[in-house]
Design a protein around this motif. Structure first.
Motif, PDB file in Angstrom:
ATOM      1  N   GLU A 187      -0.786  -4.073 -11.522  1.00 36.21           N
ATOM      2  CA  GLU A 187      -0.834  -4.728 -10.226  1.00 36.21           C
ATOM      3  C   GLU A 187       0.476  -5.435  -9.885  1.00 36.21           C
ATOM      4  O   GLU A 187       0.622  -5.978  -8.784  1.00 36.21           O
ATOM      5  CB  GLU A 187      -1.974  -5.754 -10.202  1.00 36.21           C
ATOM      6  N   SER A 235       0.858  -1.192   0.000  1.00 38.29           N
ATOM      7  CA  SER A 235       0.000   0.000   0.000  1.00 38.29           C
ATOM      8  C   SER A 235       0.889   1.236   0.000  1.00 38.29           C
ATOM      9  O   SER A 235       1.976   1.229   0.580  1.00 38.29           O
ATOM     10  CB  SER A 235      -0.937   0.009   1.210  1.00 38.29           C
ATOM     11  N   ARG A 279      -4.508  -0.596  -2.608  1.00 33.59           N
ATOM     12  CA  ARG A 279      -3.203  -0.126  -3.070  1.00 33.59           C
ATOM     13  C   ARG A 279      -2.936   1.304  -2.607  1.00 33.59           C
ATOM     14  O   ARG A 279      -1.862   1.623  -2.097  1.00 33.59           O
ATOM     15  CB  ARG A 279      -3.155  -0.191  -4.610  1.00 33.59           C
TER      16      ARG A 279
END
Length: 534
Positions: free
Chosen positions: A233, A6, A316
């Motif tokens: 991703e 994150s 994220r």
């Protein structure tokens, strides 16, 4: 996905801005396809022989039965104390793997005679020594091997029954070890030392110590595909952008273990990032911090914080006024993810992440001192029994220990850092590491701490090749008794003294301020240093 990341603040901005470009440029598939052109024409020749780590899981699998059989054989003979003689990538990855698995592995990555002597005296009758050196010519590892060969012989033990070697095929160590009858594991020569965690260098010593290597490689395998595809991703792309592409660049990277189950990961990541990125006047300086470090309160503008946690969450992008990065995942998965991220960071910085052009200079200086045997430079003065030396910009205005430290800290520029290099027996005197927090609180700037000569194979490249804004405090413990290096014309005490002096010389030649304190009585001297720092 076995690694979660994150980001917030400038790191989040960097990820949003840069990752789509990395995906469009097909960087992830390029790395996995061994495309050496990703880092520019100047890096292509080196990179062409340094991308084998992307295939380490498949290459390493066949080694596991051999390692397990050798471990079982040793244990059947009552040999259950594993000692690793190695430096840099040959010791840092095994250390974190063993510590995380709670497997006992003695890591001997020092040339301090007190530390070497203590290791030799510890359960020699039950000891197997793993000698790990990619080049096969590492002076520290060669010296440690010689000392153990002598110790085994004096104990009536054939060294050939107790020494296991990990090296590159065809290295001087490979040839001499086979001639001596030692068990030899050769590693993939297309993997650089700091990227070798999942190769024989990381697996042989930890497997002999009892680590479940199948589980470790399984963990890495779960993320292998995610790292190989061009996707926003992709955790390697995300982490690489977050640590290397902030605007303005936060070129000090605080790595904080904050509740993670992985033990010692920051020390491994420190070497990977510093040696890969610190060159050509640029780089990212890793700063290993405890959760209560002063820097996490003062928050210098050029410090990017990454926290190693057990759960980074599923989102994220998160709201965080401090702009931190949070990373979680299994050990095997994180080892591979950080390797990819560091390669990506090298591309973003415009440097070759696979060479280390400035590491050799300190080695050359140390060898020169061992050969020439010059008289030691006289101390500028002695305070509380501590000999004080340094570069003229530091020592010229100092009159005692406190003023010498004050002058050194005054030399730290607004965008700089202080590095503490402790050539001290780290097993007997771990409290020296506590000086880091005191100096960080006093200076208001990031402070790194490294045990010598171990750090020479870790952050040493950055200190000489990275941005020229570091100042350096050397702490050199004078040994209680010296220890000969069998078959060599020097002792361990002379070797570590030459390593400290050689590194100080090279730093000074690069224009870095250096203060060297020679300590005759570590316990008393530590008290004096605490008082002098205030």
């Amino acid at each position: 996905m076995n690694v979660r990341i994150s980001v917030s603040g400038p790191a989040a901005d960097a990820v949003r801005r840069v990752v789509p470009r990395l995906v469009a440029d097909r960087v992830a598939t390029g790395i996995t396809a061994l495309d050496a052109s990703l880092w520019g024409a100047g890096a292509e020749a080196e990179a062409a022989n340094r991308l084998g780590w992307t295939e380490a899981i498949a290459v390493s699998r066949p080694l596991l039965p051999e390692i397990a059989a050798l471990r079982d054989d040793f244990r059947a003979r009552g040999i259950d104390h594993v000692v690793l003689a190695g430096m840099g990538g040959s010791s840092l990855a095994p250390e974190v793997i063993a510590r995380t698995a709670r497997a006992h592995l003695t890591v001997l990555d020092s040339t301090h005679p007190d530390q070497v002597r203590a290791a030799l005296a510890d359960r020699i009758e039950r000891t197997v020594l793993v000698v790990a050196s990619k080049s096969g010519s590492t002076v520290e590892t060669d010296s440690q091997r010689r000392a153990y060969e002598q110790a085994f012989g004096e104990a009536g033990i054939d060294p050939a029954t107790r020494i296991v070697v990990v090296t590159d095929p065809g290295s001087p160590l490979d040839e001499s070890a086979r001639a001596a009858g030692y068990r030899v594991f050769t590693a993939d020569p297309s993997v650089g030392g700091r990227y070798s965690a999942l190769t024989a260098f990381g697996l042989v010593p930890t497997g002999l110590a009892g680590v479940d290597l199948d589980e470790l490689l399984d963990e890495a395998e779960t993320i292998e595909l995610s790292l190989a595809i061009d996707s926003e991703e992709n955790p390697g792309l995300v982490l690489g952008a977050a640590i290397a592409a902030t605007e303005p660049r936060r070129d000090k990277l605080a790595i904080v273990a904050d509740g993670t189950h992985i033990v010692g990961f920051a020390d491994w990541a420190e070497q990977l990032i510093a040696e890969s990125t610190g060159k050509e006047g640029v780089g990212i300086l890793p700063v290993v911090l405890p959760p209560d470090a002063p820097e996490l309160t003062t928050r210098p503008d050029d410090l990017q914080v990454v926290r190693l946690v057990d759960d980074a969450g599923t989102e994220r992008f998160v709201d965080d006024t401090d702009g931190e990065i949070r990373v979680s995942g299994t050990l095997g998965a994180q080892l591979l993810a950080w390797e990819y991220a560091t390669a990506v960071a090298g591309r973003l910085l415009g440097i070759n992440p696979f060479d280390q052009p400035d590491v050799e200079s300190a080695k050359v200086a140390a060898r020169g001192l061992l050969e020439a045997r010059p008289e030691p430079m006289p101390a500028a003065f002695v305070a509380d029994g501590i000999q004080v030396r340094g570069t003229p910009d530091v020592i010229g205005a100092a009159s005692d220990l406190a003023s010498a430290i004050e002058v050194l800290l005054d030399e730290v520029p607004a965008d700089g850092y202080l590095a503490v290099h402790a050539y001290v027996d780290r097993v007997a005197h771990p409290a020296f590491a506590e000086l880091r927090d005191l100096l960080a609180a006093r200076s208001g700037r990031p402070v790194t701490f490294g045990w010598g000569p171990r750090f020479l194979h870790s952050t040493g490249q950055y200190h000489k090749g990275g941005p020229a804004h570091g100042v350096f405090l050397q702490l050199v413990q004078r040994p209680a008794d010296d220890l000969p290096v069998p078959g060599r014309p020097f002792t361990f005490g002379e070797l570590i003294a030459a390593q400290a002096s050689g590194d100080a010389t090279v730093l000074a030649e690069h224009g870095r301020p250096v203060l060297t304190l020679t300590l005759p009585d570590p316990s008393a001297d530590l008290r004096s240093l605490r008082e002098a720092i205030g």
